[in-house]
Write a protein that holds these residues in place. Structure first.
Motif, PDB file in Angstrom:
ATOM      1  N   VAL A 133      11.137  -2.198  -6.667  1.00 14.92           N
ATOM      2  CA  VAL A 133       9.931  -1.673  -6.029  1.00 14.92           C
ATOM      3  C   VAL A 133      10.275  -0.372  -5.315  1.00 14.92           C
ATOM      4  CG1 VAL A 133       8.087  -2.148  -4.378  1.00 14.92           C
ATOM      5  CG2 VAL A 133       9.048  -4.015  -5.750  1.00 14.92           C
ATOM      6  N   ASP A 134       9.499   0.677  -5.584  1.00 17.95           N
ATOM      7  CA  ASP A 134       9.691   1.983  -4.952  1.00 17.95           C
ATOM      8  C   ASP A 134       8.851   2.027  -3.676  1.00 17.95           C
ATOM      9  OD1 ASP A 134       9.876   4.607  -4.162  1.00 17.95           O
ATOM     10  OD2 ASP A 134       9.471   5.447  -6.141  1.00 17.95           O
ATOM     11  N   ILE A 135       9.521   1.951  -2.522  1.00 18.01           N
ATOM     12  CA  ILE A 135       8.801   1.912  -1.249  1.00 18.01           C
ATOM     13  C   ILE A 135       8.755   3.282  -0.560  1.00 18.01           C
ATOM     14  CG2 ILE A 135       9.238  -0.535  -0.872  1.00 18.01           C
ATOM     15  CD1 ILE A 135      11.397   0.403   1.198  1.00 18.01           C
ATOM     16  N   ALA A 136       9.006   4.362  -1.306  1.00 23.91           N
ATOM     17  CA  ALA A 136       9.004   5.696  -0.700  1.00 23.91           C
ATOM     18  C   ALA A 136       7.680   5.978   0.001  1.00 23.91           C
ATOM     19  CB  ALA A 136       9.301   6.761  -1.745  1.00 23.91           C
ATOM     20  N   VAL A 137       6.570   5.720  -0.660  1.00 23.45           N
ATOM     21  CA  VAL A 137       5.247   5.956  -0.082  1.00 23.45           C
ATOM     22  C   VAL A 137       4.273   4.926  -0.655  1.00 23.45           C
ATOM     23  CG1 VAL A 137       3.365   7.613   0.183  1.00 23.45           C
ATOM     24  CG2 VAL A 137       5.700   8.443   0.081  1.00 23.45           C
ATOM     25  N   PRO A 138       3.530   4.193   0.206  1.00 19.84           N
ATOM     26  CA  PRO A 138       2.533   3.260  -0.328  1.00 19.84           C
ATOM     27  C   PRO A 138       1.399   4.033  -1.006  1.00 19.84           C
ATOM     28  CG  PRO A 138       2.378   3.382   2.066  1.00 19.84           C
ATOM     29  CD  PRO A 138       3.565   4.205   1.665  1.00 19.84           C
ATOM     30  N   VAL A 139       0.859   3.464  -2.060  1.00 20.62           N
ATOM     31  CA  VAL A 139      -0.211   4.111  -2.815  1.00 20.62           C
ATOM     32  C   VAL A 139      -1.557   3.569  -2.341  1.00 20.62           C
ATOM     33  CG1 VAL A 139      -1.168   4.520  -5.108  1.00 20.62           C
ATOM     34  CG2 VAL A 139       1.320   4.363  -4.805  1.00 20.62           C
ATOM     35  N   LYS A 140      -2.412   4.475  -1.865  1.00 19.97           N
ATOM     36  CA  LYS A 140      -3.761   4.085  -1.445  1.00 19.97           C
ATOM     37  C   LYS A 140      -4.628   3.938  -2.685  1.00 19.97           C
ATOM     38  CE  LYS A 140      -3.351   6.205   2.981  1.00 19.97           C
ATOM     39  NZ  LYS A 140      -3.837   7.013   4.016  1.00 19.97           N
ATOM     40  N   ARG A 141      -5.574   3.015  -2.611  1.00 18.09           N
ATOM     41  CA  ARG A 141      -6.443   2.768  -3.765  1.00 18.09           C
ATOM     42  C   ARG A 141      -7.805   2.293  -3.291  1.00 18.09           C
ATOM     43  NH1 ARG A 141      -4.655  -3.073  -5.874  1.00 18.09           N
ATOM     44  NH2 ARG A 141      -4.219  -4.000  -3.869  1.00 18.09           N
ATOM     45  N   ASP A 142      -8.775   2.397  -4.187  1.00 13.62           N
ATOM     46  CA  ASP A 142     -10.132   1.944  -3.890  1.00 13.62           C
ATOM     47  C   ASP A 142     -10.480   0.663  -4.630  1.00 13.62           C
ATOM     48  OD1 ASP A 142     -10.774   4.085  -2.168  1.00 13.62           O
ATOM     49  OD2 ASP A 142     -11.090   5.383  -3.900  1.00 13.62           O
ATOM     50  N   ALA A 143      -9.649   0.313  -5.613  1.00  9.61           N
ATOM     51  CA  ALA A 143      -9.921  -0.869  -6.432  1.00  9.61           C
ATOM     52  C   ALA A 143      -8.618  -1.350  -7.051  1.00  9.61           C
ATOM     53  CB  ALA A 143     -10.930  -0.535  -7.524  1.00  9.61           C
ATOM     54  N   PHE A 144      -8.671  -2.520  -7.666  1.00 10.76           N
ATOM     55  CA  PHE A 144      -7.530  -3.039  -8.403  1.00 10.76           C
ATOM     56  C   PHE A 144      -7.639  -2.579  -9.848  1.00 10.76           C
ATOM     57  CE2 PHE A 144      -5.874  -6.380 -11.232  1.00 10.76           C
ATOM     58  CZ  PHE A 144      -4.535  -6.287 -10.890  1.00 10.76           C
ATOM     59  N   ALA A 145      -6.512  -2.141 -10.407  1.00 14.63           N
ATOM     60  CA  ALA A 145      -6.473  -1.722 -11.810  1.00 14.63           C
ATOM     61  C   ALA A 145      -5.198  -2.287 -12.434  1.00 14.63           C
ATOM     62  CB  ALA A 145      -6.493  -0.199 -11.924  1.00 14.63           C
ATOM     63  N   SER A 146      -5.231  -2.536 -13.727  1.00 14.25           N
ATOM     64  CA  SER A 146      -4.106  -3.185 -14.405  1.00 14.25           C
ATOM     65  C   SER A 146      -2.822  -2.353 -14.365  1.00 14.25           C
ATOM     66  CB  SER A 146      -4.480  -3.503 -15.851  1.00 14.25           C
ATOM     67  OG  SER A 146      -4.801  -2.324 -16.537  1.00 14.25           O
ATOM     68  N   PHE A 147      -2.928  -1.023 -14.221  1.00 12.18           N
ATOM     69  CA  PHE A 147      -1.711  -0.205 -14.191  1.00 12.18           C
ATOM     70  C   PHE A 147      -0.917  -0.400 -12.894  1.00 12.18           C
ATOM     71  CE2 PHE A 147      -4.856   2.643 -12.298  1.00 12.18           C
ATOM     72  CZ  PHE A 147      -4.185   3.111 -11.170  1.00 12.18           C
ATOM     73  N   GLN A 148      -1.491  -1.063 -11.902  1.00  9.71           N
ATOM     74  CA  GLN A 148      -0.826  -1.278 -10.624  1.00  9.71           C
ATOM     75  C   GLN A 148       0.156  -2.448 -10.675  1.00  9.71           C
ATOM     76  OE1 GLN A 148      -4.279  -1.835  -8.161  1.00  9.71           O
ATOM     77  NE2 GLN A 148      -4.837   0.319  -8.240  1.00  9.71           N
ATOM     78  N   ILE A 149       0.123  -3.232 -11.729  1.00 12.71           N
ATOM     79  CA  ILE A 149       0.999  -4.396 -11.837  1.00 12.71           C
ATOM     80  C   ILE A 149       2.150  -4.124 -12.796  1.00 12.71           C
ATOM     81  CG2 ILE A 149      -0.780  -6.070 -11.233  1.00 12.71           C
ATOM     82  CD1 ILE A 149      -1.156  -6.656 -14.163  1.00 12.71           C
ATOM     83  N   GLY A 150       3.195  -4.902 -12.659  1.00  9.47           N
ATOM     84  CA  GLY A 150       4.344  -4.803 -13.549  1.00  9.47           C
ATOM     85  C   GLY A 150       4.453  -6.065 -14.379  1.00  9.47           C
ATOM     86  N   ARG A 151       4.800  -5.884 -15.616  1.00  7.25           N
ATOM     87  CA  ARG A 151       4.965  -7.029 -16.532  1.00  7.25           C
ATOM     88  C   ARG A 151       6.394  -7.028 -17.051  1.00  7.25           C
ATOM     89  NH1 ARG A 151      -0.150  -8.715 -17.282  1.00  7.25           N
ATOM     90  NH2 ARG A 151      -1.807  -7.196 -17.392  1.00  7.25           N
ATOM     91  N   SER A 152       6.901  -8.241 -17.266  1.00  8.06           N
ATOM     92  CA  SER A 152       8.271  -8.331 -17.803  1.00  8.06           C
ATOM     93  C   SER A 152       8.267  -8.340 -19.305  1.00  8.06           C
ATOM     94  CB  SER A 152       8.954  -9.589 -17.266  1.00  8.06           C
ATOM     95  OG  SER A 152       8.186 -10.731 -17.513  1.00  8.06           O
TER      96      SER A 152
END
Length: 152
Positions: A133-152
């Motif tokens: 997880v890259d914790i350099a800067v949290p990403v602000k968002r207005d909604a949930f989108a599938s690109f925000q998740i990680g898949r194995s």
């Protein structure tokens, strides 16, 4: 009656000072994180998590959420309303802010106000079963989108 007003003023003053301190701390932490281009935290192996599980990662200041489909989402512990730390309520399956009562679901979406936007998230990647997880800067968002998740 005078005592009641003294207590009320003391409580209001305490809350105002606490909020101001939280905001100043939040800005300092974010500025420190932003100075580095990437700050990767090892959050564990995908095999350590069960679908629906939420695990706090103290060294990164975030929650790692294993979604029901086995994908992962790294959510900030900071409420988007006034910056309070939001704990996970396992029984209710939601994040509940102790300061003003905002609630968020397991994807960080607002379920109840006063917060008006979802919890921030952190980008993550999965390599050889390890979650980074890259914790350099949290990403602000207005909604949930599938690109925000990680898949194995």
């Amino acid at each position: 009656m005078v005592r009641f007003w003294h207590v009320l003023v003391a409580l209001a003053s305490f809350e105002l000072l606490w909020v101001a301190g939280s905001l100043l701390k939040s800005r300092r932490v974010n500025r420190d994180k932003a100075q580095g281009s990437s700050h990767l935290i090892a959050a564990g192996n995908v095999n350590q998590f069960k679908p629906g599980e939420v695990k706090g990662i103290p060294q990164g200041g975030f929650y790692l959420v294993c979604q029901e489909d086995g994908s992962f989402l790294a959510l900030s512990k900071t409420c988007t309303h006034l910056g309070c730390t939001v704990p996970w309520n396992k029984e209710k399956q939601q994040f509940t802010c102790p300061c003003h009562g905002s609630t968020f679901d397991s994807t960080g979406l607002v379920m109840a106000a006063p917060a008006t936007r979802p919890l921030d998230y952190y980008p993550l990647k999965i390599e050889n079963g390890e979650i980074w997880v890259d914790i350099a800067v949290p990403v602000k968002r207005d909604a949930f989108a599938s690109f925000q998740i990680g898949r194995s």
